[in-house]
Motif scaffolding. Structure first.
Motif, mmCIF file in Angstrom:
data_model
loop_
_atom_site.group_PDB
_atom_site.id
_atom_site.type_symbol
_atom_site.label_atom_id
_atom_site.label_comp_id
_atom_site.label_asym_id
_atom_site.label_seq_id
_atom_site.Cartn_x
_atom_site.Cartn_y
_atom_site.Cartn_z
ATOM 1 N N GLU A 179 42.568 -6.337 -12.964
ATOM 2 C CA GLU A 179 43.960 -5.913 -12.831
ATOM 3 C C GLU A 179 44.173 -4.524 -13.434
ATOM 4 O OE1 GLU A 179 47.959 -5.893 -11.838
ATOM 5 O OE2 GLU A 179 46.271 -7.083 -11.095
ATOM 6 N N ARG A 182 42.521 -1.936 -11.203
ATOM 7 C CA ARG A 182 43.325 -1.728 -9.991
ATOM 8 C C ARG A 182 44.504 -0.804 -10.270
ATOM 9 N NH1 ARG A 182 47.844 -3.154 -7.749
ATOM 10 N NH2 ARG A 182 48.477 -4.411 -9.544
ATOM 11 N N LYS A 183 45.207 -1.063 -11.368
ATOM 12 C CA LYS A 183 46.365 -0.237 -11.724
ATOM 13 C C LYS A 183 45.960 1.193 -12.034
ATOM 14 C CE LYS A 183 49.523 -3.838 -13.342
ATOM 15 N NZ LYS A 183 50.281 -4.393 -14.494
ATOM 16 N N GLY A 185 43.569 2.731 -10.620
ATOM 17 C CA GLY A 185 42.988 3.362 -9.441
ATOM 18 C C GLY A 185 41.486 3.529 -9.546
ATOM 19 N N ASP A 188 39.093 0.643 -5.308
ATOM 20 C CA ASP A 188 39.919 0.633 -4.103
ATOM 21 C C ASP A 188 40.513 -0.747 -3.880
ATOM 22 O OD1 ASP A 188 39.274 3.276 -3.606
ATOM 23 O OD2 ASP A 188 37.524 2.763 -2.375
ATOM 24 N N GLU A 189 41.686 -0.771 -3.308
ATOM 25 C CA GLU A 189 42.339 -2.045 -3.006
ATOM 26 C C GLU A 189 41.452 -2.925 -2.135
ATOM 27 O OE1 GLU A 189 45.077 -3.488 -4.021
ATOM 28 O OE2 GLU A 189 45.829 -1.866 -5.281
ATOM 29 N N LYS A 190 40.704 -2.314 -1.232
ATOM 30 C CA LYS A 190 39.851 -3.091 -0.314
ATOM 31 C C LYS A 190 38.705 -3.792 -1.056
ATOM 32 C CE LYS A 190 37.032 0.927 0.985
ATOM 33 N NZ LYS A 190 35.810 0.507 0.276
ATOM 34 N N ASP A 191 38.397 -3.300 -2.263
ATOM 35 C CA ASP A 191 37.301 -3.901 -3.030
ATOM 36 C C ASP A 191 37.763 -5.057 -3.910
ATOM 37 O OD1 ASP A 191 35.345 -2.175 -2.041
ATOM 38 O OD2 ASP A 191 35.817 -0.643 -3.541
ATOM 39 N N ILE A 192 39.071 -5.204 -4.073
ATOM 40 C CA ILE A 192 39.596 -6.271 -4.927
ATOM 41 C C ILE A 192 39.126 -7.634 -4.446
ATOM 42 C CG2 ILE A 192 41.670 -7.451 -5.757
ATOM 43 C CD1 ILE A 192 41.340 -4.767 -7.040
ATOM 44 N N SER A 193 39.214 -7.866 -3.130
ATOM 45 C CA SER A 193 38.820 -9.168 -2.590
ATOM 46 C C SER A 193 37.341 -9.444 -2.836
ATOM 47 C CB SER A 193 39.133 -9.253 -1.092
ATOM 48 O OG SER A 193 38.449 -8.246 -0.381
#
Length: 203
Positions: A179, A182-183, A185, A188-193
């Motif tokens: 988390e 992610r905040k 940066g 990447d958002e695509k790597d969160i999953s």
């Protein structure tokens, strides 16, 4: 505290994330995260933050502790810092007994008949922590629990500690770290999953 510690670990690269180029752990597990809390020893401010956090965990959950015990090798310095802060004796537990001399597995304060808290740097499956707990129990100690800097949050670790009947608490964890990254940066958002699925699949 969990987010603050996670931020500190990321800042000094004690924890690094690589969702597209996996690390290989000593166990052979392929992982998008690598944690080396030895790096924290080079940063006095973060070292103190960890010391104070671990001390607080012990005071909140195991305030009748007699001895702090570090796991070899990465838990030893943090155990020493905490023992100094609490002004109590300290020892450490080797992964196995020495092959020479007195063949000690536990070095430092005598833990027989004492209430002991184990200080660990990292919890993955929980195996090394419980090995230390078992060694201390064999020496006659009453082990109150384990505190650590970071955990991957794997179900296997929860199961390992539960089966051993040993409570544990950590300053930060994988979910908080993701988390924070992610905040920031940092990923990447695509790597969160990918990061979430890795933990869920391994858990």
């Amino acid at each position: 505290m969990a987010k603050s510690i996670a931020q500190a670990l990321l800042d000094i690269e004690a924890v690094t994330l690589s969702p597209n180029d996996l690390y290989t752990w000593s166990s052979g597990i392929k992982s998008p995260i690598y944690c080396d809390n030895r790096v924290t020893l080079g940063y006095p401010e973060i070292r103190r933050q960890i010391r104070d956090g671990l001390t607080e965990l012990i005071q909140n959950h195991f305030n009748d502790v007699d001895i702090v015990s570090g796991t070899a090798t990465a838990g030893i310095p943090h155990a020493a810092f905490v023992a100094e802060q609490l002004d109590i004796p300290m020892n450490y537990v080797r992964s196995k007994s020495k092959s020479h001399g007195k063949q000690n597995q536990i070095e430092g304060a005598n833990s027989e008949g004492k209430k002991v808290v184990v200080v660990e740097d990292l919890i993955s499956t929980g195996g090394s922590s419980i090995n230390a707990v078992d060694a201390l129990k064999e020496s006659g100690a009453e082990v109150l629990g384990v505190v650590a800097i970071f955990t991957y949050g794997l179900n296997k670790a929860n199961d390992t500690f539960e089966q051993a009947g040993v409570p544990f608490y950590t300053l930060s964890n994988y979910d908080e770290l993701i988390e924070v990254a992610r905040k920031n940066g940092d990923i990447d958002e695509k790597d969160i999953s990918t990061l979430v699925e890795w933990k869920n699949n391994l858990a």
